[in-house]
Design a protein around this motif. Structure first.
Motif, PDB file in Angstrom:
ATOM      1  N   THR A 107      15.363  91.541 -30.892  1.00 40.73           N
ATOM      2  CA  THR A 107      15.602  92.886 -30.352  1.00 40.73           C
ATOM      3  C   THR A 107      15.699  93.908 -31.482  1.00 40.73           C
ATOM      4  O   THR A 107      15.117  94.992 -31.415  1.00 40.73           O
ATOM      5  CB  THR A 107      16.922  92.900 -29.547  1.00 40.73           C
ATOM      6  OG1 THR A 107      16.863  91.875 -28.560  1.00 40.73           O
ATOM      7  CG2 THR A 107      17.138  94.235 -28.878  1.00 40.73           C
ATOM      8  N   THR A 108      16.445  93.558 -32.527  1.00 42.31           N
ATOM      9  CA  THR A 108      16.660  94.492 -33.635  1.00 42.31           C
ATOM     10  C   THR A 108      15.342  94.936 -34.240  1.00 42.31           C
ATOM     11  O   THR A 108      15.113  96.136 -34.447  1.00 42.31           O
ATOM     12  CB  THR A 108      17.550  93.829 -34.713  1.00 42.31           C
ATOM     13  OG1 THR A 108      18.794  93.497 -34.106  1.00 42.31           O
ATOM     14  CG2 THR A 108      17.775  94.752 -35.891  1.00 42.31           C
ATOM     15  N   GLU A 109      14.461  93.975 -34.503  1.00 48.81           N
ATOM     16  CA  GLU A 109      13.191  94.366 -35.116  1.00 48.81           C
ATOM     17  C   GLU A 109      12.340  95.170 -34.146  1.00 48.81           C
ATOM     18  O   GLU A 109      11.628  96.099 -34.549  1.00 48.81           O
ATOM     19  CB  GLU A 109      12.397  93.153 -35.611  1.00 48.81           C
ATOM     20  CG  GLU A 109      11.249  93.618 -36.508  1.00 48.81           C
ATOM     21  CD  GLU A 109      10.350  92.489 -36.979  1.00 48.81           C
ATOM     22  OE1 GLU A 109      10.016  92.480 -38.175  1.00 48.81           O
ATOM     23  OE2 GLU A 109       9.981  91.621 -36.168  1.00 48.81           O
ATOM     24  N   ALA A 110      12.429  94.847 -32.863  1.00 52.74           N
ATOM     25  CA  ALA A 110      11.643  95.587 -31.874  1.00 52.74           C
ATOM     26  C   ALA A 110      12.063  97.055 -31.848  1.00 52.74           C
ATOM     27  O   ALA A 110      11.219  97.960 -31.777  1.00 52.74           O
ATOM     28  CB  ALA A 110      11.813  94.947 -30.499  1.00 52.74           C
ATOM     29  N   ILE A 111      13.381  97.297 -31.911  1.00 56.20           N
ATOM     30  CA  ILE A 111      13.865  98.689 -31.901  1.00 56.20           C
ATOM     31  C   ILE A 111      13.473  99.386 -33.206  1.00 56.20           C
ATOM     32  O   ILE A 111      13.014 100.531 -33.198  1.00 56.20           O
ATOM     33  CB  ILE A 111      15.394  98.733 -31.681  1.00 56.20           C
ATOM     34  CG1 ILE A 111      15.727  98.168 -30.294  1.00 56.20           C
ATOM     35  CG2 ILE A 111      15.924 100.166 -31.812  1.00 56.20           C
ATOM     36  CD1 ILE A 111      17.218  97.956 -30.038  1.00 56.20           C
ATOM     37  N   HIS A 137      25.054  98.173 -32.509  1.00 58.61           N
ATOM     38  CA  HIS A 137      24.646  98.832 -33.758  1.00 58.61           C
ATOM     39  C   HIS A 137      23.128  98.841 -33.937  1.00 58.61           C
ATOM     40  O   HIS A 137      22.579  99.744 -34.567  1.00 58.61           O
ATOM     41  CB  HIS A 137      25.294  98.141 -34.967  1.00 58.61           C
ATOM     42  CG  HIS A 137      26.794  98.277 -34.988  1.00 58.61           C
ATOM     43  ND1 HIS A 137      27.608  97.502 -35.755  1.00 58.61           N
ATOM     44  CD2 HIS A 137      27.620  99.103 -34.299  1.00 58.61           C
ATOM     45  CE1 HIS A 137      28.883  97.838 -35.556  1.00 58.61           C
ATOM     46  NE2 HIS A 137      28.903  98.800 -34.672  1.00 58.61           N
ATOM     47  N   SER A 138      22.458  97.833 -33.368  1.00 61.82           N
ATOM     48  CA  SER A 138      21.004  97.756 -33.548  1.00 61.82           C
ATOM     49  C   SER A 138      20.266  98.828 -32.752  1.00 61.82           C
ATOM     50  O   SER A 138      19.078  99.051 -32.986  1.00 61.82           O
ATOM     51  CB  SER A 138      20.488  96.370 -33.161  1.00 61.82           C
ATOM     52  OG  SER A 138      20.776  96.132 -31.804  1.00 61.82           O
ATOM     53  N   ASP A 213      17.144  98.771 -24.414  1.00 63.37           N
ATOM     54  CA  ASP A 213      17.616  97.593 -25.130  1.00 63.37           C
ATOM     55  C   ASP A 213      17.965  96.564 -24.060  1.00 63.37           C
ATOM     56  O   ASP A 213      18.991  96.668 -23.381  1.00 63.37           O
ATOM     57  CB  ASP A 213      18.845  97.964 -25.976  1.00 63.37           C
ATOM     58  CG  ASP A 213      19.502  96.742 -26.619  1.00 63.37           C
ATOM     59  OD1 ASP A 213      19.101  95.596 -26.290  1.00 63.37           O
ATOM     60  OD2 ASP A 213      20.425  96.927 -27.440  1.00 63.37           O
ATOM     61  N   GLY A 214      17.080  95.594 -23.905  1.00 61.04           N
ATOM     62  CA  GLY A 214      17.228  94.620 -22.822  1.00 61.04           C
ATOM     63  C   GLY A 214      17.856  93.314 -23.254  1.00 61.04           C
ATOM     64  O   GLY A 214      17.829  92.328 -22.503  1.00 61.04           O
ATOM     65  N   ALA A 215      18.450  93.285 -24.459  1.00 62.37           N
ATOM     66  CA  ALA A 215      18.989  92.027 -24.998  1.00 62.37           C
ATOM     67  C   ALA A 215      19.954  91.355 -24.025  1.00 62.37           C
ATOM     68  O   ALA A 215      19.933  90.137 -23.851  1.00 62.37           O
ATOM     69  CB  ALA A 215      19.674  92.283 -26.345  1.00 62.37           C
ATOM     70  N   GLN A 216      20.798  92.157 -23.369  1.00 62.05           N
ATOM     71  CA  GLN A 216      21.803  91.579 -22.463  1.00 62.05           C
ATOM     72  C   GLN A 216      21.376  91.688 -20.994  1.00 62.05           C
ATOM     73  O   GLN A 216      22.144  91.347 -20.103  1.00 62.05           O
ATOM     74  CB  GLN A 216      23.158  92.281 -22.654  1.00 62.05           C
ATOM     75  CG  GLN A 216      23.716  92.210 -24.064  1.00 62.05           C
ATOM     76  CD  GLN A 216      24.112  90.805 -24.484  1.00 62.05           C
ATOM     77  OE1 GLN A 216      24.265  89.901 -23.657  1.00 62.05           O
ATOM     78  NE2 GLN A 216      24.264  90.599 -25.779  1.00 62.05           N
TER      79      GLN A 216
END
Lengths: 419, 149
Positions: A107-111, A137-138, A213-216
């Motif tokens: 996710t971090t790299e995608a953002i 934070h990301s 941000d769809g991580a969760q």
């Protein structure tokens, strides 16, 4: 007899209960510190089913090779498996095309990819990027960095005491200056589920793009990116029962096409000379260098696994455990829940009067219960609630009422020590 | 209970409940701030050094039981010690919480020996050592912010 049947059902055989799937996860069968492992740190990372582990090890044992280059058989197989996985991701998200599915490190790299490749080219002084107070934070720092580089301004949507977005403030912050709304679907620290359709519609109304941000979100609900109409969506494999080190950026084809490359290197080019380089077509334009091939293939296996169970069944199961967990935890003396939104998913964040979360974490760990303690990479959320940290139990498809009961028993031991 | 009693000894629980020398020393001539970026713990150490001896010392901040008790016991121990002894205690305490009390333990550690159990919990060592690094920075007159990174 009827009564007995009903009783058996209430003892854990409810039709919604998926906790029997825990048997698919080899790691969960172990004891830690002499106690059966109770894993409630799923928002940090989920465990992996045997099917995913087998797929990754089979890849290295039978098919390992680089992708998109060699003419030899193994390279063809590796390429096929890698691209099959991209198609699985496309179908899982209901994206229009595999050109819209970029594999990243997470996710971090995608953002960061969007903040850099879109933001640096597009943003200028006077423009605004809108995020929320509940971001990880990301989804804060990459936008802060690109705003510093371009002279654009970062604006923040406040949250209320329940941990819900202040929608009035959102509307007043939104203007034609807003170029990007970068918003989490589900807060990792609070569990709040944000009203994405409304947010996306209103942001599009002023001409802003929307990155979710769809991580969760992705591990907990069925998602259709076309129905949602977001411009970008980022998620990580490792929170969806897949390997670490791989994630996905979904982006609408036209948007991705208009963006400059993120990193330069092999695999993202069409032709290279010292005078000029032309770039590969989507999605390879954004995949410089050898990707995490085994990871991407493992993610495909994870998608097969959760699709076999059904995302709606997973959502229903986790909602029931969340409701049970909320009731059980609120009965613990001195416990205060942090994040009491009307719509929540997967997260039980709390503090105990007179006990620092780190001490809670260490003592429940002594009882085999793994939870996360700290600021959860969401320091603004902690500041908002004037606490240094929380203890967080977070759910997965294999979570059970027994896991919650073990946590509550362990919390009573915390009380014994700090009483 | 016994396993975590080794970590959460009665002395630690007592100092967590009733921290000694808590607050900021108004007439301090040495001071430093420390943070643990992993968990957000913050500590401020203020000292008054007179003729090479620690005449007064206080700590301020918010943290877990281990970090609060460690800072509290540290201030008690340091009071009246020379700067040189304080530096030696730092080394001995560092050895104790990284290697445990199984090996050779400096007798001058006194009450600080209750922190020997921390060595069994690698993630908690930083909680116990932050106040010591901050105290050392204050004595050394370091201008760099102290972190456990």
């Amino acid at each position: 007899m009827h009564i007995q049947t009903a009783k058996a059902a209430s003892n854990g055989a409810d039709s919604w209960d998926l906790s029997r799937y825990a048997a698919d996860f080899p790691i969960l069968a172990q004891q830690v510190r002499g106690k059966p492992l109770v894993y409630l740190d799923n928002a940090a990372t989920t465990q992996k089913p045997a099917a995913v582990i087998r797929t990754v090890s089979e890849f290295y044992e039978q098919h390992n090779s680089n992708v998109h280059r060699g003419v030899h058989l193994l390279s063809q197989r590796a390429t096929q498996l890698y691209e099959d996985s991209r198609e699985k991701v496309r179908a899982f998200l209901n994206a229009a095309s595999t050109k819209e599915i970029v594999f990243t490190r997470g996710t971090t790299e995608a953002i960061n990819l969007v903040a850099s490749a879109w933001g640096r080219e597009t943003l200028k002084p006077g423009d605004e990027v809108l995020i929320s107070w509940m971001e990880h934070h990301s989804n804060i720092v990459p936008w802060q960095m690109v705003c510093q580089q371009t002279g654009a301004t970062l604006k923040v949507i406040p949250i209320n005491d329940a941990g819900e977005l202040d929608l009035k403030a959102f509307e007043s912050l939104l203007s034609t200056r807003t170029k990007m709304l970068a918003i989490t679907a589900v807060s990792n620290a609070l569990g709040t589920v944000n009203p994405l359709p409304t947010l996306i519609e209103k942001a599009h109304g002023v001409g802003a793009l929307v990155l979710v941000d769809g991580a969760q979100l992705i591990p907990h609900a069925a998602v259709d990116v076309q129905a949602l109409d977001c411009d970008f969506l980022a998620f990580s494999s490792h929170k969806l029962y897949g390997p670490t080190g791989v994630g996905v950026l979904y982006g609408k084809e036209a948007g991705l096409h208009a963006m400059a490359p993120y990193q330069g290197g092999g695999d993202m080019i069409r032709t290279v000379s010292f005078e000029r380089t032309t770039y590969a077509a989507l999605p390879n334009k954004f995949e410089a260098g050898t990707p995490n091939i085994a990871g991407a293939i493992g993610l495909g296996a994870a998608i097969d696994y959760v699709s076999g169970i059904g995302m709606n069944a997973i959502a229903q199961h986790e909602a029931a455990i969340l409701e049970y967990g909320t009731a059980q935890l609120l009965a613990v003396p001195g416990l205060r829940m942090i994040g009491t939104a009307k719509r929540k998913a997967g997260v039980l964040s709390f503090v105990l009067e007179g006990v620092h979360p780190h001490d809670i974490g260490t003592i429940v760990d002594m009882h085999g219960v793994a939870i996360r303690t700290g600021h959860h990479c969401a320091q603004p959320v902690m500041d908002r609630f004037r606490i240094p940290a929380t203890a967080r139990a977070s759910l997965a498809l294999y979570s059970s009422r027994a896991d919650i009961d073990a946590l509550v028993r362990a919390l009573s031991k915390v009380k014994e020590v700090f009483g | 209970m016994s396993e975590f009693r080794e970590l959460y000894q009665e002395v630690i629980l007592d100092h967590n409940r009733n921290p000694r020398n808590f607050g900021v020393l108004e007439d301090a001539n040495r001071f430093a701030d420390g943070t643990n970026p992993l968990c957000g713990d913050k500590v401020k150490i203020t000292l008054r050094v007179e003729d090479g001896k620690i005449a007064a010392v206080r700590f301020d901040g918010m943290g877990c039981a281990i970090s609060t008790a460690s800072a509290s016991v540290m201030t008690e121990t340091l009071l009246g010690k020379s700067e040189e002894d304080a530096q030696k205690l730092f080394e001995s305490f560092h050895d104790l919480i990284t290697h445990g009390s199984a090996g050779e333990v400096d007798k001058s550690l006194g009450k600080l020996k209750v922190f020997g159990g921390v060595s069994e919990y690698p993630t908690r060592i930083k909680c116990a050592i932050l106040c010591w690094h901050t105290m050392k920075a204050a004595l050394d007159g370091s201008q760099e912010p102290v972190t456990t990174e």
